[in-house]
Design a protein around this motif. Structure first.
Motif: not given
Length: 198
Positions: A158-174
């Motif tokens: 819940s603390r992972i900010d999806e906006r700061l994650v690169p597009a390739a890693l969003r969702g299941l990869p992160i």
């Protein structure tokens, strides 16, 4: 002492989810929101502890003497299913109909996961050398370890900010990267808790 040693070893040193990487898929599915993680983590913990605690005498007193040890996985699924449905009923009392329905929809996943975690089968595999105290401690500790894994994973996720994650890693990869880092953290402290009560 055997109970405490088995409890802390199973909960922290040999954590089923992060140290042994068993049941990671269901933890990722269940640990969606931190509010829900306590409820679903408690369901998995109770089912794991009950299946392990009842599985040892069931194996040593019933299945082994009768020579039907091949039925052990089915027996443990039934025991964990019963524990899950009772726990879901208790946790769902006083909730809305939608929340009760959601709890009961998760029951099959959680019950199968408790059996797949194989705490009861692990206790049965060493039934000749295991005492009841150690089997109970390993079962309760494994349940607490799964609860700890579900809750920690939900809060970190819940603390992972999806906006700061690169597009390739969003969702299941992160999510998988997070799970691998948490598993690395648990294996880094392996061996500490088990020696406290030796």
């Amino acid at each position: 002492m055997a109970f405490l040693n088995a409890l802390f070893t199973a909960a922290l040193d040999n954590n089923l989810v992060f140290a042994q990487l068993i049941g990671m898929v269901s933890v990722i599915l269940v640990a969606a929101r931190p509010q829900d993680s306590w409820r679903f983590g408690a369901m998995i913990a109770i089912a794991t502890a009950v299946a392990g605690a009842l599985g040892w005498p069931l194996y040593t007193q019933l299945l082994q003497p009768w020579g039907v040890t091949f039925l052990a996985p089915l027996a443990y699924v039934l025991v964990s299913w019963t524990a899950i449905v009772v726990t879901a009923t208790v946790l769902g009392s006083g909730k809305t109909a939608a929340e009760r329905e959601r709890l009961l929809h998760v029951c099959p996943i959680v019950a199968c996961n408790a059996a797949v975690l194989a705490v009861a089968l692990g206790n049965a595999a060493v039934a000749e050398t295991l005492t009841w105290d150690a089997a109970l401690g390993a079962s309760v500790g494994a349940g607490l370890g799964v609860l700890l894994a579900v809750v920690l994973f939900a809060f970190v996720r819940s603390r992972i900010d999806e906006r700061l994650v690169p597009a390739a890693l969003r969702g299941l990869p992160i999510t998988l990267v997070t799970a691998s880092l948490m598993a690395l953290a648990f294996t880094g402290v392996a061996g500490i808790a088990g020696g406290l009560f030796a």
